[in-house]
Design an enzyme around this catalytic site. Structure first.
Site, PDB file in Angstrom:
ATOM      1  N   HIS A  91      46.277  45.384  35.936  1.00 44.88           N
ATOM      2  CA  HIS A  91      45.756  44.728  34.979  1.00 44.88           C
ATOM      3  C   HIS A  91      45.046  43.730  34.919  1.00 44.88           C
ATOM      4  O   HIS A  91      44.287  43.133  34.381  1.00 44.88           O
ATOM      5  CB  HIS A  91      46.808  44.109  34.199  1.00 44.88           C
ATOM      6  CG  HIS A  91      47.464  42.587  34.495  1.00 44.88           C
ATOM      7  ND1 HIS A  91      48.568  43.180  35.194  1.00 44.88           N
ATOM      8  CD2 HIS A  91      47.033  41.850  34.217  1.00 44.88           C
ATOM      9  CE1 HIS A  91      48.598  41.689  35.391  1.00 44.88           C
ATOM     10  NE2 HIS A  91      47.663  40.956  35.093  1.00 44.88           N
ATOM     11  N   ASP A 141      51.547  48.662  38.012  1.00 46.90           N
ATOM     12  CA  ASP A 141      50.570  47.417  37.894  1.00 46.90           C
ATOM     13  C   ASP A 141      50.062  47.034  39.945  1.00 46.90           C
ATOM     14  O   ASP A 141      50.637  45.988  39.464  1.00 46.90           O
ATOM     15  CB  ASP A 141      50.746  46.304  36.719  1.00 46.90           C
ATOM     16  CG  ASP A 141      50.284  45.282  36.866  1.00 46.90           C
ATOM     17  OD1 ASP A 141      48.482  45.656  37.204  1.00 46.90           O
ATOM     18  OD2 ASP A 141      50.723  44.553  36.376  1.00 46.90           O
ATOM     19  N   SER A 238      47.858  36.614  38.531  1.00 43.45           N
ATOM     20  CA  SER A 238      48.116  37.622  38.555  1.00 43.45           C
ATOM     21  C   SER A 238      47.074  38.407  39.403  1.00 43.45           C
ATOM     22  O   SER A 238      46.206  37.520  40.407  1.00 43.45           O
ATOM     23  CB  SER A 238      47.556  38.260  37.473  1.00 43.45           C
ATOM     24  OG  SER A 238      49.091  38.802  36.397  1.00 43.45           O
ATOM     25  N   GLY A 239      48.622  39.003  40.525  1.00 42.63           N
ATOM     26  CA  GLY A 239      47.198  40.133  41.380  1.00 42.63           C
ATOM     27  C   GLY A 239      47.770  39.405  43.179  1.00 42.63           C
ATOM     28  O   GLY A 239      47.457  40.136  43.663  1.00 42.63           O
TER      29      GLY A 239
END
Length: 360
Positions: A91, A141, A238-239
């Site tokens: 994402h 994801d 995120s990530g």
């Protein structure tokens, strides 16, 4: 005399050949990697990203800052999983903003302070960007990125271990931490210094309760945090990695990728992470990395064949309005590119000539 000379020449040649092979292997970084170890001694903590505590320099040497090149801004995190490959969240790369273009990104490693890169900080362009082909909203994801030049490892830049593909077993892991430069409180300011948060793994059955996340969470995901909230990843994280120690060892494995959550650090709404156990075979297929040994041995080596895939990234569909992902408002950053030193082939041959002269 010739009978005495022949063994000496043979031994000398063998020694020089072994020296050359070892030297080239170390120069090209093709020797087996000892993953998941930190060169600095760090005391474990229950510190927070939301609410804030600075990570010690070198505490998380596999942490990567993914930055948009034209804004010089941190947007998402990632994890070093080999000399050529990074692991992140799908994402982070929405097509609606053009972020699915690999040329929009660079990866910065060996970084703690976004505004003050260290002398060991390195930057790499992205050569390939691969999103899971079945990525949709909060499902699948996961993404991998191939850098344009091999990553030079040292005390402050290291590779994390990947758990062996299969089912995630919560009881195997301890001392879990999430790290990143995300918001230090919901709707607050992003961090300048890398933050760390000690979190607890939460059983899937607990996270699937109606007053938690219900059916949104499945066995491809991991919940980590606290029932009462207060400690969590947030937007901008995120990530990045959820790093846990395999019990009985001193090695860290990236067991999860920061994916989503409702708000940040809310009660009964812990962080939700993509489980790397579940996607191990996908990672192997897309990158050529071989996750070769059982995690039960406490040692995980990864062979990297430098395979560059050419798949295009997936579309980023709309997501539920109450789900928080990890992109944050850009922050300014001064960049410095410090590539590793190399030895030209001619100089190497001269060095070997002088060294091997004494062999005969």
């Amino acid at each position: 005399m010739s009978a005495d000379l022949r063994p000496a020449v043979s031994s000398g040649l063998l020694f020089c050949a072994a020296f050359l092979a070892a030297f080239i292997a170390s120069t090209n970084g093709e020797s087996r990697l000892e993953c998941g170890k930190r060169a600095v001694h760090v005391r474990t903590s229950q510190s927070r990203i939301v609410g804030g505590r600075d990570a010690v320099e070198g505490a998380w040497p596999w942490q990567v800052s993914l930055q948009v090149t034209n804004r010089r801004a941190h947007v998402c995190g990632a994890t070093i999983i080999s000399q050529w490959w990074l692991l992140s969240a799908a994402h982070c790369f929405p097509s609606t903003s053009g972020f699915n273009n690999k040329d929009q990104w660079k990866a910065v490693m060996g970084l703690r302070d976004l505004s003050r890169p260290a002398k060991w900080t390195i930057s790499r362009k992205i050569d390939a960007l691969i999103l899971h082909e079945k990525y949709h909203e909060v499902q699948n994801d996961v993404a991998v990125l191939k850098v344009d030049k091999a990553i030079n490892f040292g005390d402050y830049i290291q590779v994390a271990c990947l758990p062996k593909p299969g089912k995630f077993h919560i009881e195997k892991w301890s001392h879990c931490h999430v790290t990143g430069w995300g918001l230090m409180e919901q709707n607050g300011a992003p961090a300048r210094i890398l933050q760390e948060a000690g979190v607890r793994l939460i059983p899937l059955e607990t996270c699937q309760q109606p007053n938690w996340y219900g059916g949104l969470v499945n066995d491809h995901m991991i919940c980590a945090g606290f029932a009462g909230g207060g400690i969590d990843a947030c937007q901008g994280d995120s990530g990045g990695p959820l790093s846990c120690q395999l019990k009985g060892t001193d090695r860290f494995f990236v067991v999860g990728v920061v994916s989503w959550g409702k708000g940040c650090a809310e009660r009964f709404k812990p962080g939700v992470y993509t489980s790397t156990n579940t996607y191990g075979e996908w990672i192997e297929k897309k990158t050529g990395i071989s996750i070769s040994q059982s995690e039960d041995s406490g040692v995980e080596y990864m062979s990297d064949y430098g395979i560059a895939a050419t798949e295009s990234s997936a579309e980023n569909p709309s997501v539920p309005s109450n789900i928080q992902f990890g992109t944050n408002q850009p922050t300014s950053m001064v960049q410095r590119h410090l590539p590793g030193r190399t030895i030209p082939l001619l100089n190497l041959l001269i060095l070997l000539y002088h060294f091997c002269t004494d062999c005969f």
